[in-house]
Design an enzyme around this catalytic site. Structure first.
Site, PDB file in Angstrom:
ATOM      1  N   TYR A   1     -18.944  12.608   3.302  1.00 46.12           N
ATOM      2  CA  TYR A   1     -20.387  12.579   3.621  1.00 46.12           C
ATOM      3  C   TYR A   1     -21.110  11.440   2.937  1.00 46.12           C
ATOM      4  CZ  TYR A   1     -19.293  17.604   4.225  1.00 46.12           C
ATOM      5  OH  TYR A   1     -18.742  18.807   4.558  1.00 46.12           O
TER       6      TYR A   1
ATOM      7  N   CYS B   1      -4.217   6.303  -1.107  1.00 47.49           N
ATOM      8  CA  CYS B   1      -4.043   5.081  -0.320  1.00 47.49           C
ATOM      9  C   CYS B   1      -4.963   5.080   0.892  1.00 47.49           C
ATOM     10  CB  CYS B   1      -2.590   4.953   0.098  1.00 47.49           C
ATOM     11  SG  CYS B   1      -1.501   5.046  -1.324  1.00 47.49           S
TER      12      CYS B   1
HETATM   13  N1  LLP Z   1     -23.079  30.843   5.675  1.00 47.09           N
HETATM   14  C1  LLP Z   1     -22.325  30.212   6.586  1.00 47.09           C
HETATM   15  C2  LLP Z   1     -21.976  30.898   7.824  1.00 47.09           C
HETATM   16  C3  LLP Z   1     -21.891  28.899   6.331  1.00 47.09           C
HETATM   17  O1  LLP Z   1     -21.149  28.281   7.249  1.00 47.09           O
HETATM   18  C4  LLP Z   1     -22.243  28.259   5.121  1.00 47.09           C
HETATM   19  C5  LLP Z   1     -21.806  26.899   4.834  1.00 47.09           C
HETATM   20  C6  LLP Z   1     -23.001  28.995   4.187  1.00 47.09           C
HETATM   21  C7  LLP Z   1     -23.416  30.272   4.506  1.00 47.09           C
HETATM   22  C8  LLP Z   1     -23.401  28.433   2.836  1.00 47.09           C
HETATM   23  O2  LLP Z   1     -24.171  27.305   2.941  1.00 47.09           O
HETATM   24  P1  LLP Z   1     -24.826  26.647   1.622  1.00 47.09           P
HETATM   25  O3  LLP Z   1     -25.752  27.656   1.014  1.00 47.09           O
HETATM   26  O4  LLP Z   1     -23.721  26.313   0.718  1.00 47.09           O
HETATM   27  O5  LLP Z   1     -25.547  25.465   2.140  1.00 47.09           O
HETATM   28  N2  LLP Z   1     -18.903  20.989   2.950  1.00 47.09           N
HETATM   29  C9  LLP Z   1     -20.338  20.726   2.948  1.00 47.09           C
HETATM   30  C10 LLP Z   1     -21.139  21.981   3.156  1.00 47.09           C
HETATM   31  C11 LLP Z   1     -20.734  22.723   4.389  1.00 47.09           C
HETATM   32  C12 LLP Z   1     -21.334  24.087   4.474  1.00 47.09           C
HETATM   33  C13 LLP Z   1     -20.613  24.904   5.464  1.00 47.09           C
HETATM   34  N3  LLP Z   1     -21.157  26.207   5.658  1.00 47.09           N
HETATM   35  C14 LLP Z   1     -20.707  19.995   1.662  1.00 47.09           C
HETATM   36  O6  LLP Z   1     -19.830  19.714   0.858  1.00 47.09           O
HETATM   37  O7  LLP Z   1     -21.877  19.663   1.449  1.00 47.09           O
END
Ligand code: LLP
Length: 432
Positions: free
Chosen positions: A328, A355
């Site tokens: 990202y 790599c």
């Molecule tokens: N509920 C559902 C159905 C979700 O898919 C997610 C996150 C959450 C809750 C929690 O979201 P949060 O509160 O953490 O924003 N890999 C990305 C973030 C992807 C989030 C995916 N779903 C990153 O590293 O920023």
């Protein structure tokens, strides 16, 4: 250097004679004892984050806090949150399994999958969790004798917001959730199938720092919920506004004023309950990042410094250990943990050992002079850090440690080369 992060998280981290301390322990000692790269989680911060968010909402409304397990599924982290009273949102059978091992019983679990297979749905039914359907037509995939207790649909309210591209999960192009019309049909069908209790859900984006977004999107969901309740006669047991609560990753971002967010969300929630005469459902939220991101630093060792046209500082953690910068272009605050008092002298690129040219953890970052053996602390690594790490380039995954005051304990051993071979076999005919 990102010294601002020490001011912001002063209860968990400190500078003692130029060395980073995590709670009451020296980061140098932790790195020596457990090796690097190592994810180090502050248990006190984790508990504080839960309590702050829970209190903000629960003093105003009946409230249920689901933890989004995908952000960090370490069993020790899950256990701390379970002790604090969290419920949990799981995105796949393995997360349901892990949450149960950490002591969450089925009633405290929500299963928010998408594009689920029949086997996955069956697993969730058997585990007694509430299924949050992404698409109502999935009801047709349940076994004919399925006992539907709680059931929920994920709504795509048509708009979403995220901290950066790739973190918006609602709107016309999103692969998630159902429109109001679709969901309406789904609730009617679930009622016919004998469902006893109903929830409604959205998750529209991640890492949002704009406090006004949360009441605005809650209003959209509540209007949808209100119309569904009116037409179907359903009384919702819970309304889940999802996660998405952001944390600052850079100096010019400010922490979410969580009390203000909670107050404005609950105001909208209550006034819409009155407007549509919806009874008294429980308000729910489902954060991942807000609870775990700033609990954890990733400690990595400088392996080699290359001085060419640019200075490249190579560390033993790369995109295999922390994928967010490569995926990202995410910014993570960083400090040289053993030289906190030294002035920045140059801009460097900090990279891993993979790599791929995307294996850059930080670009043009102002840092003190760095040399082989220095210790780098990468902050805000607790959410989507270890959980998105991989064995790419045949690098074993990092260790994880939890710290409470002056004690540090291993909560996941470092993988070994043997772990990389685990499960592989060479067909006998190839050995002839
Ligand atoms: N509920 C559902 C159905 C979700 O898919 C997610 C996150 C959450 C809750 C929690 O979201 P949060 O509160 O953490 O924003 N890999 C990305 C973030 C992807 C989030 C995916 N779903 C990153 O590293 O920023």
């Amino acid at each position: 250097m990102d010294r601002w992060i020490l001011r912001l998280l002063a209860d968990s981290y400190s500078n003692k004679d130029g060395v980073l301390f995590i709670e009451e322990l020296s980061s140098i000692d932790i790195a020596e004892r457990f090796g690097t790269p190592v994810y180090v989680t502050s248990e006190s911060r984790l508990r504080e984050n839960y309590r702050r968010l829970y209190k903000a909402f629960s003093r105003l409304s009946r409230f249920r806090l689901f933890y989004a397990v995908k952000a960090n599924s370490n069993l020790a982290v899950l256990t701390v949150l379970r002790q604090e009273g969290a419920w949990a949102d799981c995105s796949c059978p393995a997360e349901i399994y892990e949450a149960r091992i950490a002591g969450f019983n089925g009633e405290r679990l929500l299963y928010t999958g998408n594009y689920n297979s029949r086997e996955e749905l069956r697993f969730a039914l058997d585990a007694g969790v509430t299924i949050n359907f992404d698409d109502p037509s999935m009801l047709n995939k349940l076994p004919s004798n399925a006992k539907l207790n709680g059931i929920c649909f994920r709504i795509n309210p048509g708009i979403g917001k995220g901290g950066r591209e790739g973190l918006v999960f609602a709107g016309p192009d999103a692969k998630f959730g159902s429109s109001e019309d679709h969901a309406m049909k789904g609730y009617k069908k679930a009622k016919e199938m004998g469902a006893k209790s109903f929830g409604i859900h959205m998750m529209t984006g991640s890492n949002v720092l704009d406090p006004r977004y949360f009441p605005a999107i809650t209003e959209v969901l509540m209007d949808i919920a209100g119309r569904i309740a009116k037409e179907t006669g359903i009384e919702f047991e819970f309304v889940n506004i999802g996660g998405g609560f952001g944390v600052p990753y850079t100096d010019n971002e400010t922490p979410l004023p969580i009390d203000e967010v909670a107050k404005s969300v609950v105001d909208v929630f209550k006034s819409k309950l009155d407007e549509y005469r919806m009874g008294s459902p429980t308000l729910a939220a489902e954060p991942g990042r807000y609870l775990v991101a700033d609990t954890t630093v990733l400690l990595a060792r400088v392996c080699h410094v290359k001085k060419s046209e640019k200075t490249f500082v190579g560390i033993d953690a790369g995109m295999n250990t922390l994928l967010r910068p490569a995926l990202y272009k995410a910014y993570h605050p960083m400090l040289t943990a053993n030289r906190l008092n030294e002035e920045d002298v140059e801009q460097v690129n900090i990279c891993g050992q993979i790599c791929e040219n995307t294996d850059i953890i930080a670009r043009d970052r102002s840092m003190p002079r760095m040399q082989e053996g220095d210790l780098l602390a990468i902050f805000n690594a607790g959410a989507y850090g270890f959980s998105m790490s991989s064995q790419y380039n045949n690098r074993p995954r990092a260790a994880e440690v939890i710290v409470l005051k002056d004690s540090a304990e291993l909560i996941r051993r470092r993988e070994s080369i043997h772990d990389l071979l685990e499960g592989q076999q060479i067909p006998a005919r190839l050995l002839q």
